[in-house]
Design an enzyme around this catalytic site. Sequence first.
Site, mmCIF file in Angstrom:
data_model
loop_
_atom_site.group_PDB
_atom_site.id
_atom_site.type_symbol
_atom_site.label_atom_id
_atom_site.label_comp_id
_atom_site.label_asym_id
_atom_site.label_seq_id
_atom_site.Cartn_x
_atom_site.Cartn_y
_atom_site.Cartn_z
ATOM 1 N N ASP A 57 45.197 18.411 79.790
ATOM 2 C CA ASP A 57 44.611 17.436 78.861
ATOM 3 C C ASP A 57 45.473 17.095 77.683
ATOM 4 O O ASP A 57 46.026 17.868 76.928
ATOM 5 C CB ASP A 57 43.131 17.780 78.301
ATOM 6 C CG ASP A 57 42.550 16.827 77.535
ATOM 7 O OD1 ASP A 57 43.356 15.669 76.974
ATOM 8 O OD2 ASP A 57 41.476 16.849 77.287
ATOM 9 N N VAL A 58 46.066 15.692 77.773
ATOM 10 C CA VAL A 58 47.040 15.106 76.914
ATOM 11 C C VAL A 58 46.617 15.260 75.455
ATOM 12 O O VAL A 58 47.529 15.644 74.463
ATOM 13 C CB VAL A 58 47.436 13.825 76.967
ATOM 14 C CG1 VAL A 58 48.275 13.709 78.469
ATOM 15 C CG2 VAL A 58 46.393 12.752 76.853
ATOM 16 N N CYS A 84 51.605 8.037 80.623
ATOM 17 C CA CYS A 84 50.991 6.820 81.219
ATOM 18 C C CYS A 84 49.280 7.169 81.245
ATOM 19 O O CYS A 84 48.515 6.370 81.717
ATOM 20 C CB CYS A 84 51.301 6.775 82.690
ATOM 21 S SG CYS A 84 53.011 6.297 83.039
ATOM 22 N N TYR A 159 40.185 -0.349 73.415
ATOM 23 C CA TYR A 159 41.210 -0.200 74.015
ATOM 24 C C TYR A 159 42.285 -1.061 73.344
ATOM 25 O O TYR A 159 43.476 -0.191 73.048
ATOM 26 C CB TYR A 159 41.022 -0.860 75.424
ATOM 27 C CG TYR A 159 42.055 -0.942 76.427
ATOM 28 C CD1 TYR A 159 42.543 0.413 76.865
ATOM 29 C CD2 TYR A 159 42.905 -2.006 76.823
ATOM 30 C CE1 TYR A 159 43.576 0.483 77.799
ATOM 31 C CE2 TYR A 159 43.780 -1.823 77.465
ATOM 32 C CZ TYR A 159 44.432 -0.690 78.140
ATOM 33 O OH TYR A 159 45.477 -0.710 79.062
ATOM 34 N N LYS A 163 45.885 0.633 72.004
ATOM 35 C CA LYS A 163 46.965 0.452 72.351
ATOM 36 C C LYS A 163 48.048 -0.475 71.184
ATOM 37 O O LYS A 163 49.137 -0.059 71.260
ATOM 38 C CB LYS A 163 47.098 -0.444 73.691
ATOM 39 C CG LYS A 163 46.416 0.013 74.877
ATOM 40 C CD LYS A 163 47.230 1.345 75.320
ATOM 41 C CE LYS A 163 46.608 1.822 76.584
ATOM 42 N NZ LYS A 163 47.624 2.855 77.111
#
Length: 253
Positions: A57-58, A84, A159, A163
């Site tokens: 898990d990042v 990614c 989102y 980002k």
Amino acid sequence: MDIAGSAALVTGAASGLGAATAAALAAKGTTVYGLDLDKAVAGAAAPADGVTLIAADVTDEEQVRAALARIDEDGAELRLAVNCAGIAPSARLLGRKGPHDLELFRTVLDVNLVGTFNVMRLAAEAIARREPDENGQRGLVVNTASIAAFEGQVGQIAYAASKAGVAGMTITAARDLAQYGIRVVTVAPGIVDTPMMAGFSEEIRAGLAAGVTFPQRLARPDEYARLVTMIAEHDYLNGETIRMDGALRMAAR
């Protein structure tokens, strides 16, 4: 930077952009370690030759450190990290059922922004231990934003915020890591034909493609992957966010 013979860490590597990038880097002679959630790794297609998938898990520091330790144990030299991994749920700031769920907002930021930051900082620590090349370069981090960072549509507030944060880190990260010979570049894709798009009808997909200026189609994951390899090979690209969107400028909806 010559990536052949070195190692790369790619997150979200079980599918989509991550899988395409892992395969492209492996084809260039890089030993690739791909991270993804346990469920995604278990359900992934067989990776390309030269790609090892690791469940991690990042957002979890210990799991990312364990993956980096695996690279060291294998005797590979990490020179490249590509972020990614990401999620893209849709919810309006104020909808029919009330205000945007706060926990959903936190989750999107945790995966997309904090996860990217976590991998970037830990990978940079590992890359900084490498010997520099003749130009003083030790490695590169490529992060993934989105054109939603600049033109978020209805329902994309979480989102878009996540980002925009990734894009916003780029120049500062590049400046922070310059003393270690590590470059940082962000890619902001438009609409890419990933598994996330598979659930849409052909009519919807055609409508999305029609909004792209040229070429009038969805982007392909391999085009993102080719851009990553180009960035790795182009030593003067640093501190920049590159749009890969066919000149698309998103409308409100």
